[in-house]
Scaffold this motif. Structure first.
Motif, mmCIF file in Angstrom:
data_model
loop_
_atom_site.group_PDB
_atom_site.id
_atom_site.type_symbol
_atom_site.label_atom_id
_atom_site.label_comp_id
_atom_site.label_asym_id
_atom_site.label_seq_id
_atom_site.Cartn_x
_atom_site.Cartn_y
_atom_site.Cartn_z
ATOM 1 N N GLU A 204 118.218 -7.039 54.004
ATOM 2 C CA GLU A 204 118.667 -5.874 54.992
ATOM 3 C C GLU A 204 117.540 -5.042 55.415
ATOM 4 N N ARG A 206 116.502 -2.355 56.866
ATOM 5 C CA ARG A 206 115.806 -0.697 57.156
ATOM 6 C C ARG A 206 115.158 -1.050 55.615
ATOM 7 N N ALA A 210 111.602 -0.134 55.449
ATOM 8 C CA ALA A 210 110.893 1.293 54.427
ATOM 9 C C ALA A 210 109.467 0.465 53.727
#
Length: 302
Positions: A204, A206, A210
């Motif tokens: 993903e 995100r 991160a």
């Protein structure tokens, strides 16, 4: 955004993809040819596993690695060779009433045995899988403990090979940073975000962001997603400032219902990179970016 992108092609892997695709590279000749094909399509790095030529199953046989590497070097094709050092960590937990009755597919060896072929062949890069993981459904655990990792990192450092730090979840990245603090990894460290493998970090945007944000200062990195997320993660990695990996290890299809080749996957990745306004670098440029040395006349690290 990364404007100078290194493409790695993982040409065969260790998974049970033989029989699921009509042309998975199996023999040393096929694997070497796949690496050359990927390089000709634009990959600067070829990530290599080997398989038993008779069964197609994953293997750790140093003789198979030797033949693959010798064939690539003899081809005259310039490509950075990246050998896996992650084999030998498969532990199949036994049934609930006897969990230590390990499954017959268990292949669990120590750190030196995992890197025998690396010590012999001295590739420019080898992988270092930075933690244990529940690998898919069932009872397979990939085992790479902190003690094992410290020992393997120290061995790779002594050999003068650059480790590609494969991180399948955020805890793996956390521990890799700890090894960097302990002096077991040389600067600049090279990370590979391995996304979408059940049950590690999902593929993903995100999550990739991160993990990028967790990197130590000056780190180099690449990322990939498996299956249908392979090409979306190519774009995501470039936009976040990283490099990319594609190949039949991670994805068997070019489009829905259309089997890929390693060359076609690299070509598709090159197109994405270029349409984003970036440039795919060649092996010589990649060596400069990664801090690798030059090659001798035989194509070996000088």
């Amino acid at each position: 955004m990364n404007r100078q992108v290194i493409i790695t092609c993982a040409v065969t892997g260790a998974g049970d993809s033989v029989g699921k695709h009509p042309a998975i590279p199996v023999t040393p000749a096929q694997i070497a040819a796949a690496a050359v094909e990927a390089a000709q399509a634009g990959a600067a790095v070829a990530h290599i596993h080997v398989r038993d030529p008779e069964t197609g199953r994953a293997s750790r046989d140093p003789a198979l690695y030797r033949e693959v590497v010798e064939r690539i070097r003899a081809s005259g094709t310039d490509v950075i060779i990246n050998l896996t050092a992650g084999m030998g960590g498969d532990l199949y937990i036994g049934p609930d009433h006897a969990p230590t009755r390990f499954g017959t597919d268990t292949d669990l060896v120590g750190t030196e045995e995992r890197a025998v072929h690396v010590a012999e062949l001295l590739p420019e890069i080898c992988t270092l899988d930075c933690g244990s993981l529940n690998f898919g459904d069932g009872s397979l655990v990939y085992v790479s403990t902190p003690d094992m990792l410290r020992a393997q990192a120290a061995l790779i450092q002594r050999l003068g090979v650059k480790p590609e730090l494969e991180v399948f979840d955020t805890g793996h990245l956390w521990f890799a940073k700890q090894m960097l603090k302990e002096g077991l990894l040389d600067q600049p460290p090279l990370f590979q975000f391995c996304l979408g493998i059940p049950w590690g970090a999902p593929a993903e945007p995100r999550i990739m962001m991160a993990m990028r944000d967790m990197l130590p200062d000056g780190a180099l990195w690449a990322g990939f997603g498996i299956g249908r997320m392979q090409m979306p993660m190519v774009a995501q990695a470039v936009l976040l400032g990283g490099n990319v990996r594609v190949g039949l290890e991670d994805n068997l299809y070019l489009d829905r219902g259309v089997f890929a080749s390693n060359g076609s996957l690299v070509e598709r990745a090159c197109g994405i990179v270029e349409r984003l306004g970036a440039r795919v670098v060649d092996p010589a440029e990649a060596r400069g970016i990664l801090g690798l040395g030059s090659l001798d006349a035989a194509g070996r690290p000088a």
